[in-house]
Motif scaffolding. Structure first.
Motif, mmCIF file in Angstrom:
data_model
loop_
_atom_site.group_PDB
_atom_site.id
_atom_site.type_symbol
_atom_site.label_atom_id
_atom_site.label_comp_id
_atom_site.label_asym_id
_atom_site.label_seq_id
_atom_site.Cartn_x
_atom_site.Cartn_y
_atom_site.Cartn_z
ATOM 1 N N LEU A 2 0.826 -1.209 0.000
ATOM 2 C CA LEU A 2 0.000 0.000 0.000
ATOM 3 C C LEU A 2 0.861 1.260 0.000
ATOM 4 C CD1 LEU A 2 -2.855 -0.948 2.539
ATOM 5 C CD2 LEU A 2 -2.687 -1.411 0.087
ATOM 6 N N ILE A 3 2.091 1.151 0.512
ATOM 7 C CA ILE A 3 2.981 2.322 0.567
ATOM 8 C C ILE A 3 4.346 1.924 0.014
ATOM 9 C CG2 ILE A 3 4.193 3.926 2.103
ATOM 10 C CD1 ILE A 3 1.814 3.741 4.018
ATOM 11 N N ASP A 4 4.835 2.744 -0.939
ATOM 12 C CA ASP A 4 6.205 2.567 -1.443
ATOM 13 C C ASP A 4 7.113 3.580 -0.759
ATOM 14 O OD1 ASP A 4 5.426 0.593 -3.270
ATOM 15 O OD2 ASP A 4 4.815 2.116 -4.736
ATOM 16 N N ARG A 5 8.397 3.330 -0.817
ATOM 17 C CA ARG A 5 9.350 4.212 -0.115
ATOM 18 C C ARG A 5 9.287 5.641 -0.618
ATOM 19 N NH1 ARG A 5 12.204 1.591 3.373
ATOM 20 N NH2 ARG A 5 13.422 3.426 3.908
ATOM 21 N N ASN A 6 8.986 5.826 -1.904
ATOM 22 C CA ASN A 6 9.011 7.187 -2.469
ATOM 23 C C ASN A 6 7.639 7.851 -2.499
ATOM 24 O OD1 ASN A 6 11.787 6.989 -2.965
ATOM 25 N ND2 ASN A 6 11.386 5.849 -4.861
ATOM 26 N N ASP A 7 6.655 7.203 -1.928
ATOM 27 C CA ASP A 7 5.301 7.779 -1.974
ATOM 28 C C ASP A 7 5.197 9.072 -1.181
ATOM 29 O OD1 ASP A 7 3.694 6.212 -3.617
ATOM 30 O OD2 ASP A 7 3.297 4.729 -2.052
ATOM 31 N N LEU A 8 4.434 10.016 -1.755
ATOM 32 C CA LEU A 8 3.977 11.186 -1.007
ATOM 33 C C LEU A 8 2.521 10.897 -0.672
ATOM 34 C CD1 LEU A 8 4.387 14.079 0.043
ATOM 35 C CD2 LEU A 8 3.780 14.918 -2.227
ATOM 36 N N ILE A 9 2.221 10.815 0.623
ATOM 37 C CA ILE A 9 0.939 10.272 1.075
ATOM 38 C C ILE A 9 -0.035 11.368 1.493
ATOM 39 C CG2 ILE A 9 -0.157 8.888 2.900
ATOM 40 C CD1 ILE A 9 1.453 7.137 1.105
ATOM 41 N N ALA A 10 -1.255 11.298 0.979
ATOM 42 C CA ALA A 10 -2.338 12.137 1.504
ATOM 43 C C ALA A 10 -3.243 11.224 2.335
ATOM 44 C CB ALA A 10 -3.131 12.772 0.370
ATOM 45 N N VAL A 11 -3.385 11.522 3.613
ATOM 46 C CA VAL A 11 -4.309 10.737 4.438
ATOM 47 C C VAL A 11 -5.642 11.481 4.469
ATOM 48 C CG1 VAL A 11 -4.744 9.686 6.689
ATOM 49 C CG2 VAL A 11 -2.397 9.897 5.848
ATOM 50 N N ALA A 12 -6.664 10.856 3.893
ATOM 51 C CA ALA A 12 -7.987 11.495 3.844
ATOM 52 C C ALA A 12 -8.586 11.485 5.248
ATOM 53 C CB ALA A 12 -8.886 10.743 2.872
ATOM 54 N N CYS A 13 -8.791 12.664 5.817
ATOM 55 C CA CYS A 13 -9.226 12.758 7.211
ATOM 56 C C CYS A 13 -10.567 13.472 7.316
ATOM 57 C CB CYS A 13 -8.203 13.539 8.022
ATOM 58 S SG CYS A 13 -6.670 12.643 8.287
ATOM 59 N N SER A 14 -11.426 12.914 8.151
ATOM 60 C CA SER A 14 -12.721 13.555 8.390
ATOM 61 C C SER A 14 -12.785 14.147 9.789
ATOM 62 C CB SER A 14 -13.833 12.509 8.235
ATOM 63 O OG SER A 14 -13.685 11.516 9.247
ATOM 64 N N GLY A 15 -11.837 13.765 10.630
ATOM 65 C CA GLY A 15 -11.925 14.152 12.041
ATOM 66 C C GLY A 15 -12.545 13.043 12.870
ATOM 67 N N GLY A 16 -12.946 11.958 12.222
ATOM 68 C CA GLY A 16 -13.519 10.807 12.926
ATOM 69 C C GLY A 16 -12.425 9.844 13.386
ATOM 70 N N PRO A 69 10.554 9.378 5.323
ATOM 71 C CA PRO A 69 10.508 10.803 5.706
ATOM 72 C C PRO A 69 9.086 11.247 6.099
ATOM 73 C CG PRO A 69 10.800 10.556 3.330
ATOM 74 C CD PRO A 69 10.868 9.181 3.891
ATOM 75 N N LEU A 70 8.949 11.778 7.311
ATOM 76 C CA LEU A 70 7.625 12.169 7.817
ATOM 77 C C LEU A 70 7.035 13.340 7.036
ATOM 78 C CD1 LEU A 70 8.229 11.812 11.668
ATOM 79 C CD2 LEU A 70 6.789 10.379 10.228
ATOM 80 N N LYS A 71 7.916 14.099 6.374
ATOM 81 C CA LYS A 71 7.394 15.234 5.591
ATOM 82 C C LYS A 71 6.571 14.746 4.392
ATOM 83 C CE LYS A 71 11.651 15.770 2.862
ATOM 84 N NZ LYS A 71 11.185 15.029 1.702
ATOM 85 N N ASN A 72 6.641 13.449 4.106
ATOM 86 C CA ASN A 72 5.874 12.901 2.976
ATOM 87 C C ASN A 72 4.449 12.502 3.358
ATOM 88 O OD1 ASN A 72 8.113 13.286 1.487
ATOM 89 N ND2 ASN A 72 8.460 11.148 0.936
ATOM 90 N N ILE A 73 4.010 12.910 4.546
ATOM 91 C CA ILE A 73 2.624 12.644 4.961
ATOM 92 C C ILE A 73 1.879 13.974 5.081
ATOM 93 C CG2 ILE A 73 1.112 11.631 6.709
ATOM 94 C CD1 ILE A 73 3.511 10.033 7.729
#
Lengths: 357, 67
Positions: free
Chosen positions: A89-103, A123-127
């Motif tokens: 689900l995650i590759d090392r070079n992925d820039l990740i968007a976590v879809a958040c609702s607040g739930g 790298p945490l900056k990729n989240i």
């Protein structure tokens, strides 16, 4: 989108996992009886069930045995990380968007993704946390306040996209128009179409390569049954740990690390980790078809433990066939906004056209 | 016995009289499915077999999201 590469082995691998988990979490019967006869001080005043891995009081009974707080947290996190790895689900070079609702689900997903990144030295900056503000007064403003605080505490960048700014309507205003014009749109349908549209569009424009969603095992089992009962085979093909049926330049793949976590497990994890989520009920939430399916599944689960997991396992055996069949359908470009569409005009623009027409 | 419960979903507190003595008995009295709630006493999550005591203060958290 590509089918999950290891789906075809799912049944076998799950069977192995189930056996391992069973061995790991199921008690040796003799040992359990001995403990029951000589309860620890912690459990002596009650009929408390003991953890099958240690002598602490259990806090949840899983399908393969009861576990205490610490062993539950380990079990839950290991399950999520194993899902990420198994389905890539995650590759090392992925820039990740976590879809958040607040739930609870999406905030738990964000917390776990961050933990996974730390564990894997990514790298945490990729989240980035990505939220859609539909414009539901008295509801979304409260959940977004929870989310803003959470992202600040977790030190994760948050991007909030306003439906009003991009599409010209708040959901509140759009639903008044729907009623006035006697259009046949239910709130959850309209909201879902616009949310998915803006999540994909914004994630792509930000350059992210994956969208993480907080969908859990209960969500998936409910949709599988709904599609089954309504014979929506082509829609069912879009399900699975990786959403969609084929890769497309304009689609950012949506992935579900909580795929094998029940809603109860996710709530428990959020509670134990003190993730700040108040219970907020959407004013448009309906006790409709999906709620009936949810109640049916929970009734079955209470009587026949493992029902929901069984539905998921059976479905994953069939999913490669469904995805192969569905991948033959062409993806068009919407003639209005040029976003991906099944028809000439995408669903988001179709709704907008009717509201504005 | 009589205990006090806080229902997260309704954001309300009330006293409940029931005949049993376990969490499962309480949930049966409240007609709640065990899959849909977490039962908490003094910040500790309870399993269905756990005994309750008179005057316990119990939180019942909703597993199902409200969105």
């Amino acid at each position: 989108m590509k089918c999950p590469q290891s789906v075809e082995k799912h049944s076998v691998m799950l069977s192995q996992e189930t056996a391992e988990r069973s061995a790991s979490y199921s008690p040796h019967l003799g040992a359990q009886i001995a403990r029951a006869k000589q309860p620890s001080a912690k459990a002596e005043s009650s009929l408390a069930i003991l953890c099958t891995k240690c002598s602490e009081n259990a806090i949840i009974e899983l399908q393969h045995g009861a576990v205490c707080r610490n062993h539950f947290i380990s079990y839950f996190e290991e399950k999520v990380f194993a899902t990420i790895k198994k389905y890539k689900l995650i590759d090392r070079n992925d820039l990740i968007a976590v879809a958040c609702s607040g739930g609870k689900d999406s905030q738990a997903a964000l917390h776990l993704i961050k933990k996974y990144f730390v564990q894997e030295n990514l790298p945490l900056k990729n989240i980035i946390a990505l939220a859609i503000d539909e414009g539901i007064k008295g509801y979304r403003d409260k959940t977004l306040a929870d989310l803003r605080k959470f992202c600040k505490d977790e030190k994760v960048q948050l991007k909030v996209v306003s439906v009003k700014k991009v599409l010209g309507h708040t959901l509140d205003a759009a639903l008044k128009k729907v009623k006035r014009k006697k259009l046949n749109y239910k709130p959850c349908h309209l909201c879902g179409v616009w949310r998915r549209y803006l999540l994909n569009k914004t994630a792509r424009e930000m350059g992210t390569t994956k969208v993480i969603t907080g969908h859990n095992l209960d969500d998936e089992a409910q949709v599988i049954l709904m599609n089954w009962f309504k014979a929506n085979t082509s829609l069912a093909a879009h399900l699975g740990p990786i959403s969609g049926t084929q890769e497309h330049a304009q689609f950012v793949p949506r992935v579900k690390p909580l795929y094998f976590c029940t809603e109860k497990e996710t709530k428990l994890y959020s509670f134990l980790k003190k993730i700040p989520v108040g219970f907020q009920e959407c004013p448009y939430a309906e006790e409709g078809y999906r709620a009936h399916i949810r109640d049916l599944l929970n009734d079955f689960e209470q009587k026949y433990s493992g029902t929901k997991q069984g539905i998921i396992n059976s479905f994953l055996d069939l999913l490669p066939l469904l995805k192969t069949a569905a991948s033959r359908a062409p993806i068009n470009s919407c003639t209005v906004c040029h976003e991906p569409a099944n028809q000439k005009v995408c669903n988001a623009c179709k709704i907008l056209g009717e509201l504005n027409g | 016995m009589e205990i006090t419960i806080y229902l997260e979903k309704k954001a309300s507190t009330k006293k409940v009289l029931f005949k049993g003595k376990t969490v499962a008995d309480l949930l049966a009295k409240l007609n709640l499915n065990q899959e849909t709630v977490l039962v908490v006493r003094k910040d500790q999550v309870l399993t269905k077999n756990e005994s309750l005591k008179p005057k316990d203060k119990i939180e019942i958290l909703s597993v199902v999201s409200g969105g």
